[in-house]
Motif scaffolding. Structure first.
Motif, PDB file in Angstrom:
ATOM      1  N   GLY A  72       1.220  13.670   6.882  1.00 45.70           N
ATOM      2  CA  GLY A  72       1.631  15.050   6.640  1.00 45.70           C
ATOM      3  C   GLY A  72       2.258  15.151   5.252  1.00 45.70           C
ATOM      4  O   GLY A  72       1.712  14.626   4.288  1.00 45.70           O
ATOM      5  N   PRO A  73       3.433  15.752   5.144  1.00 39.48           N
ATOM      6  CA  PRO A  73       4.065  15.904   3.834  1.00 39.48           C
ATOM      7  C   PRO A  73       4.843  14.662   3.379  1.00 39.48           C
ATOM      8  O   PRO A  73       5.359  14.621   2.269  1.00 39.48           O
ATOM      9  CB  PRO A  73       5.023  17.074   4.048  1.00 39.48           C
ATOM     10  N   HIS A  74       4.929  13.643   4.226  1.00 37.41           N
ATOM     11  CA  HIS A  74       5.735  12.462   3.931  1.00 37.41           C
ATOM     12  C   HIS A  74       4.899  11.368   3.273  1.00 37.41           C
ATOM     13  O   HIS A  74       3.787  11.071   3.720  1.00 37.41           O
ATOM     14  CB  HIS A  74       6.377  11.920   5.204  1.00 37.41           C
ATOM     15  N   THR A  75       5.437  10.776   2.218  1.00 39.05           N
ATOM     16  CA  THR A  75       4.770   9.661   1.542  1.00 39.05           C
ATOM     17  C   THR A  75       5.740   8.491   1.436  1.00 39.05           C
ATOM     18  O   THR A  75       6.958   8.674   1.439  1.00 39.05           O
ATOM     19  CB  THR A  75       4.288  10.055   0.135  1.00 39.05           C
ATOM     20  N   TRP A  76       5.202   7.293   1.341  1.00 45.09           N
ATOM     21  CA  TRP A  76       6.018   6.091   1.197  1.00 45.09           C
ATOM     22  C   TRP A  76       5.181   4.990   0.572  1.00 45.09           C
ATOM     23  O   TRP A  76       3.954   5.064   0.512  1.00 45.09           O
ATOM     24  CB  TRP A  76       6.564   5.638   2.550  1.00 45.09           C
ATOM     25  N   THR A  77       5.861   3.957   0.105  1.00 43.62           N
ATOM     26  CA  THR A  77       5.214   2.761  -0.411  1.00 43.62           C
ATOM     27  C   THR A  77       5.671   1.595   0.445  1.00 43.62           C
ATOM     28  O   THR A  77       6.871   1.381   0.627  1.00 43.62           O
ATOM     29  CB  THR A  77       5.603   2.512  -1.883  1.00 43.62           C
ATOM     30  N   THR A  78       4.722   0.852   1.001  1.00 40.32           N
ATOM     31  CA  THR A  78       5.054  -0.326   1.787  1.00 40.32           C
ATOM     32  C   THR A  78       5.032  -1.534   0.859  1.00 40.32           C
ATOM     33  O   THR A  78       4.098  -1.710   0.075  1.00 40.32           O
ATOM     34  CB  THR A  78       4.060  -0.527   2.939  1.00 40.32           C
ATOM     35  N   GLY A  99       7.701 -12.220   2.806  1.00 40.76           N
ATOM     36  CA  GLY A  99       6.666 -11.505   3.543  1.00 40.76           C
ATOM     37  C   GLY A  99       7.154 -10.462   4.519  1.00 40.76           C
ATOM     38  O   GLY A  99       6.368  -9.907   5.270  1.00 40.76           O
ATOM     39  N   ASN A 100       8.464 -10.175   4.538  1.00 41.71           N
ATOM     40  CA  ASN A 100       9.008  -9.154   5.423  1.00 41.71           C
ATOM     41  C   ASN A 100       8.727  -7.777   4.845  1.00 41.71           C
ATOM     42  O   ASN A 100       9.030  -7.516   3.683  1.00 41.71           O
ATOM     43  CB  ASN A 100      10.516  -9.342   5.616  1.00 41.71           C
ATOM     44  N   GLU A 101       8.152  -6.888   5.639  1.00 39.46           N
ATOM     45  CA  GLU A 101       7.777  -5.566   5.170  1.00 39.46           C
ATOM     46  C   GLU A 101       8.955  -4.597   5.141  1.00 39.46           C
ATOM     47  O   GLU A 101       9.851  -4.688   5.984  1.00 39.46           O
ATOM     48  CB  GLU A 101       6.697  -4.962   6.066  1.00 39.46           C
ATOM     49  N   PHE A 102       8.932  -3.689   4.176  1.00 38.67           N
ATOM     50  CA  PHE A 102       9.869  -2.573   4.127  1.00 38.67           C
ATOM     51  C   PHE A 102       9.183  -1.450   3.382  1.00 38.67           C
ATOM     52  O   PHE A 102       8.195  -1.662   2.685  1.00 38.67           O
ATOM     53  CB  PHE A 102      11.200  -2.971   3.467  1.00 38.67           C
ATOM     54  N   CYS A 103       9.685  -0.226   3.563  1.00 42.75           N
ATOM     55  CA  CYS A 103       9.089   0.943   2.913  1.00 42.75           C
ATOM     56  C   CYS A 103      10.090   1.596   1.974  1.00 42.75           C
ATOM     57  O   CYS A 103      11.294   1.582   2.217  1.00 42.75           O
ATOM     58  CB  CYS A 103       8.644   1.960   3.964  1.00 42.75           C
ATOM     59  N   VAL A 104       9.564   2.179   0.916  1.00 47.13           N
ATOM     60  CA  VAL A 104      10.371   2.914  -0.056  1.00 47.13           C
ATOM     61  C   VAL A 104       9.851   4.349  -0.075  1.00 47.13           C
ATOM     62  O   VAL A 104       8.650   4.578  -0.197  1.00 47.13           O
ATOM     63  CB  VAL A 104      10.242   2.305  -1.471  1.00 47.13           C
ATOM     64  N   SER A 105      10.779   5.305   0.071  1.00 42.51           N
ATOM     65  CA  SER A 105      10.370   6.717   0.030  1.00 42.51           C
ATOM     66  C   SER A 105      11.439   7.546  -0.640  1.00 42.51           C
ATOM     67  O   SER A 105      12.542   7.121  -0.846  1.00 42.51           O
ATOM     68  CB  SER A 105      10.112   7.240   1.432  1.00 42.51           C
ATOM     69  N   HIS A 159       0.838  -1.197   0.000  1.00 43.90           N
ATOM     70  CA  HIS A 159       0.000   0.000   0.000  1.00 43.90           C
ATOM     71  C   HIS A 159       0.874   1.248   0.000  1.00 43.90           C
ATOM     72  O   HIS A 159       2.063   1.189   0.302  1.00 43.90           O
ATOM     73  CB  HIS A 159      -0.950   0.029   1.201  1.00 43.90           C
ATOM     74  N   ASP A 160       0.278   2.363  -0.373  1.00 40.52           N
ATOM     75  CA  ASP A 160       0.931   3.666  -0.284  1.00 40.52           C
ATOM     76  C   ASP A 160       0.495   4.320   1.016  1.00 40.52           C
ATOM     77  O   ASP A 160      -0.659   4.189   1.431  1.00 40.52           O
ATOM     78  CB  ASP A 160       0.535   4.566  -1.457  1.00 40.52           C
ATOM     79  N   GLY A 161       1.427   5.009   1.653  1.00 37.86           N
ATOM     80  CA  GLY A 161       1.127   5.686   2.909  1.00 37.86           C
ATOM     81  C   GLY A 161       1.448   7.164   2.834  1.00 37.86           C
ATOM     82  O   GLY A 161       2.242   7.603   1.997  1.00 37.86           O
TER      83      GLY A 161
END
Length: 66
Positions: A48-54, A60-66, A43-45
Motif C-alpha cells: 500500500g502506501p508503506h515502503t521499507w528497505t530490508t 545475517g539477521n534481518e531488519f527493516c528501515v523505513s 530488497h526494497d518492499g
C-alpha cells in the motif's frame, strides 16, 4: 538496546525482527550509513502506501528501515 557478540553463528530464523524508523529522515541516507558500517541491502518492499528497505547485519539477521 544492547547488542552482544556470541560465538555461535545464526542457525534458524530470527526470533526478533527490528524495524528501524527514521522519523521522517532520508531513508537512503540511513541505508547508506548502515551499509558503511557492515549491513547489507537485501530488497526494497512496499505494501500500500508503506515502503521499507530490508537489510541484514554482518551475521545475517534481518531488519527493516523505513
Amino acid at each position: 538496546m544492547l547488542f552482544q557478540l556470541v560465538p555461535e553463528g545464526k542457525t534458524v530464523k530470527n526470533r526478533m525482527h527490528l524495524d528501524v524508523r527514521t522519523g521522517g529522515g532520508d531513508v537512503a541516507e540511513v541505508v547508506a550509513a548502515l551499509t558503511a558500517r557492515g549491513a547489507k541491502f537485501q530488497h526494497d518492499g512496499r505494501q500500500g502506501p508503506h515502503t521499507w528497505t530490508t537489510m541484514t547485519d554482518p551475521e545475517g539477521n534481518e531488519f527493516c528501515v523505513s
